[in-house]
Scaffold this motif. Structure first.
Motif, PDB file in Angstrom:
ATOM      1  N   ASP A 181       0.814  -1.108   0.087  1.00 15.31           N
ATOM      2  CA  ASP A 181      -0.049  -0.056   0.077  1.00 15.31           C
ATOM      3  C   ASP A 181       0.935   1.475  -0.057  1.00 15.31           C
ATOM      4  OD1 ASP A 181      -2.555   1.364  -0.044  1.00 15.31           O
ATOM      5  OD2 ASP A 181      -2.951   0.969   2.081  1.00 15.31           O
ATOM      6  N   ASP A 182       0.334   2.252  -0.458  1.00 12.39           N
ATOM      7  CA  ASP A 182       0.987   3.520  -0.398  1.00 12.39           C
ATOM      8  C   ASP A 182       2.223   3.577  -1.073  1.00 12.39           C
ATOM      9  OD1 ASP A 182      -1.249   4.351   0.997  1.00 12.39           O
ATOM     10  OD2 ASP A 182      -0.297   4.172   2.911  1.00 12.39           O
ATOM     11  N   PHE A 183       2.413   3.047  -1.968  1.00 14.80           N
ATOM     12  CA  PHE A 183       3.955   2.797  -2.673  1.00 14.80           C
ATOM     13  C   PHE A 183       4.386   4.068  -3.026  1.00 14.80           C
ATOM     14  CE2 PHE A 183       7.001   1.638  -5.767  1.00 14.80           C
ATOM     15  CZ  PHE A 183       7.972   0.799  -4.906  1.00 14.80           C
ATOM     16  N   ILE A 203      -0.363   2.462  -6.112  1.00 20.10           N
ATOM     17  CA  ILE A 203       0.425   3.623  -6.345  1.00 20.10           C
ATOM     18  C   ILE A 203      -0.394   4.613  -5.402  1.00 20.10           C
ATOM     19  CG2 ILE A 203       1.425   5.261  -7.930  1.00 20.10           C
ATOM     20  CD1 ILE A 203       0.653   3.024 -10.064  1.00 20.10           C
ATOM     21  N   ASP A 204       0.424   5.247  -4.614  1.00 22.69           N
ATOM     22  CA  ASP A 204      -0.292   6.421  -3.702  1.00 22.69           C
ATOM     23  C   ASP A 204      -0.941   7.525  -4.327  1.00 22.69           C
ATOM     24  OD1 ASP A 204      -0.280   6.829  -0.611  1.00 22.69           O
ATOM     25  OD2 ASP A 204       0.269   8.738  -1.680  1.00 22.69           O
ATOM     26  N   ARG A 205      -2.097   7.897  -3.946  1.00 23.30           N
ATOM     27  CA  ARG A 205      -3.070   8.793  -4.113  1.00 23.30           C
ATOM     28  C   ARG A 205      -2.078  10.132  -4.487  1.00 23.30           C
ATOM     29  NH1 ARG A 205      -6.650   9.290   0.225  1.00 23.30           N
ATOM     30  NH2 ARG A 205      -5.726  11.412   0.894  1.00 23.30           N
ATOM     31  N   ALA A 237      -4.148   1.654  -8.862  1.00 28.26           N
ATOM     32  CA  ALA A 237      -4.068   3.266  -8.494  1.00 28.26           C
ATOM     33  C   ALA A 237      -5.036   3.709  -7.624  1.00 28.26           C
ATOM     34  CB  ALA A 237      -4.001   4.128 -10.028  1.00 28.26           C
ATOM     35  N   GLU A 238      -4.654   4.298  -6.709  1.00 27.41           N
ATOM     36  CA  GLU A 238      -5.771   4.536  -5.557  1.00 27.41           C
ATOM     37  C   GLU A 238      -6.080   6.248  -5.789  1.00 27.41           C
ATOM     38  OE1 GLU A 238      -4.213   3.787  -1.685  1.00 27.41           O
ATOM     39  OE2 GLU A 238      -3.016   5.765  -1.679  1.00 27.41           O
ATOM     40  N   GLY A 239      -7.165   6.554  -5.371  1.00 27.45           N
ATOM     41  CA  GLY A 239      -7.487   7.994  -5.184  1.00 27.45           C
ATOM     42  C   GLY A 239      -7.854   8.557  -6.667  1.00 27.45           C
TER      43      GLY A 239
HETATM   44 CA    CA Z   1      -2.589   6.520   0.826  1.00 27.04          CA
END
Ligand code: CA
Ligand code: C2E
Ligand code: CA
Ligand code: CA
Length: 280
Positions: A181-183, A203-205, A237-239
Motif C-alpha cells: 500500500d501507499d507505494f 500507487i499512492d494517491r 492506482a488509488e484516489g
Molecule cells: Ca494512501
C-alpha cells in the motif's frame, strides 16, 4: 532566562493540551466501542482498467463515535496502534471482512474472482500469532484465502528480512494476495521491493492526484508501473478522481483503479447493490 520562559509557556500551550486530551478520550472510547462493536466496514469498488470490469473492494474501517460522530481512521488508527488496541480492532476488521466475503459468495455464486482487500497495521503482522488468527477467520467463515488481499505498508519491510519472507510465504500458501500500500511514500522502496514475494503495488494517491498538473508525478507513475511489470506484480492506482487520470493510467497499462471517479467507499447494503448493478 528567556529560553526557559518560552519552554514552560509551551508546556501550557492550550491547543496541545486539548489535542492530548482528545487523544486520551479517543483511546478510552476506542476501548468502549470495541466492546460495543461500534465499528463498521465500508467498501470501495476496485475496477479493472482495461475492461471496466468490477473486481472487488477495499475494506475501510468506519467509526461513528457516540458523541463526536464520524472520526477519521487517519486519526484513530494511530491511536489504536500506540495503545495496543489495533490487535483486537484489526481482528474484528479481518473477521468482518471474511464474513462479508462469505455472504457475497453465497448470494452471488458466480462471483468467482471477487476479492476484498483488508488494510493491516505493521503491528498486527509483527504479532507471531497473526497467521493463526487468519487461519481461524478463514476456516470459521469457510472461505478460501484466494478472496482476500492483505494491504501492508512499506514500513514493515524494514524488519528482519528472513522472518518476514517466511511470514509472507506462509500467507501466500493460504492463497491470499499481498499488496503493498501507499507505494512511493515510504523509505527505500526500490531496493526492498524485489527481495520480497509480493503480488501487487498500490500507487499512492499523492502521485495520482498530480497527474494532470505535474510532469514529475506522471514520470513516477510510469516508473512504478514499469517496475511492477518487470517484477511480475500487478498495479492498483488509488484516489483516481478524474477521467483524465484514469486515461493516463490506462495508457501506462496500470491494471486496476479505485477512487471517487468510480465510487466512494460504500456501506454494506450499497456495496451489495453495487455488485448487483455491476457484476450480476
Ligand atoms: Ca494512501
Ligand atoms: P489508505 O489505505 O491509503 O486508504 C485510502 C484512503 O483514501 C481512504 O481513506 C479512502 O476513503 C480514501 N479515498 C479513496 N478514494 C479517494 C479519492 O478518490 N480521493 C480522495 N481524496 N480520497 C480517496 P480513509 O478511509 O479515511 O482511510 C485513511 C487511512 O486509514 C487508510 O489509508 C489506511 O491507512 C487507514 N485505514 C482505513 N481503514 C483501515 C483498516 O481497516 N485497518 C487499518 N489498519 N488501517 C485502515
Ligand atoms: Ca489501503
Ligand atoms: Ca493506500
Amino acid at each position: 532566562s528567556k529560553k526557559r520562559g518560552k519552554a514552560s509557556w509551551q508546556l501550557f500551550d492550550p491547543s496541545m493540551y486539548e489535542s492530548s486530551l482528545r487523544q486520551l478520550e479517543l483511546e478510552r472510547d476506542l476501548r468502549l466501542s470495541l466492546e460495543n462493536q461500534d465499528f463498521s466496514l465500508y467498501y470501495q469498488p476496485i475496477i479493472h482498467l482495461e475492461t471496466g470490469r468490477f473486481l472487488g473492494f477495499e475494506a475501510l474501517v468506519r467509526w461513528i463515535h457516540p458523541r463526536r460522530g464520524f472520526v477519521s481512521p487517519a486519526e484513530f488508527i494511530p491511536i489504536a496502534e500506540e495503545s495496543g488496541l489495533i490487535e483486537p480492532l484489526g481482528d474484528q476488521i479481518l473477521w468482518t471482512a471474511c464474513r462479508q466475503i462469505k455472504q457475497w459468495l453465497t448470494q452471488f455464486p458466480h462471483l468467482v474472482d471477487l476479492s476484498v482487500s483488508v488494510n493491516l497495521s505493521s503491528k498486527q503482522l509483527q504479532n507471531a500469532k497473526f497467521v493463526e488468527t487468519l487461519d481461524r477467520a478463514l476456516t470459521t467463515t469457510g472461505i478460501s484465502g484466494q478472496y482476500l488481499k492483505l494491504e501492508i505498508t512499506e514500513s514493515i519491510l524494514m524488519g528482519n528480512h528472513e522472518s518476514l519472507t517466511s511470514l509472507f510465504r506462509s500467507l501466500l500458501k493460504r492463497q491470499v494476495t499481498l499488496s503493498l500500500d501507499d507505494f512511493g511514500t515510504g523509505y527505500s522502496s526500490l531496493s526492498y521491493l524485489h527481495r520480497f514475494p509480493l503480488n501487487e503495488i498500490k500507487i499512492d494517491r499523492s502521485f495520482i492526484n498530480r497527474i494532470e498538473t505535474d510532469q514529475q508525478s506522471r514520470e513516477i507513475v510510469k516508473i512504478i508501473t514499469t517496475l511492477a511489470k518487470t517484477l511480475n506484480m500487478t498495479t492498483v492506482a488509488e484516489g483516481v478522481e478524474t477521467l483524465e487520470q484514469a486515461e493516463y493510467l490506462r495508457s501506462m497499462a496500470c491494471d486496476m483503479v479505485q477512487g471517487y471517479y468510480f465510487s466512494q467507499p460504500l456501506p454494506e447494503a450499497e456495496a451489495t447493490a453495487w455488485i448487483m448493478n455491476h457484476a450480476a
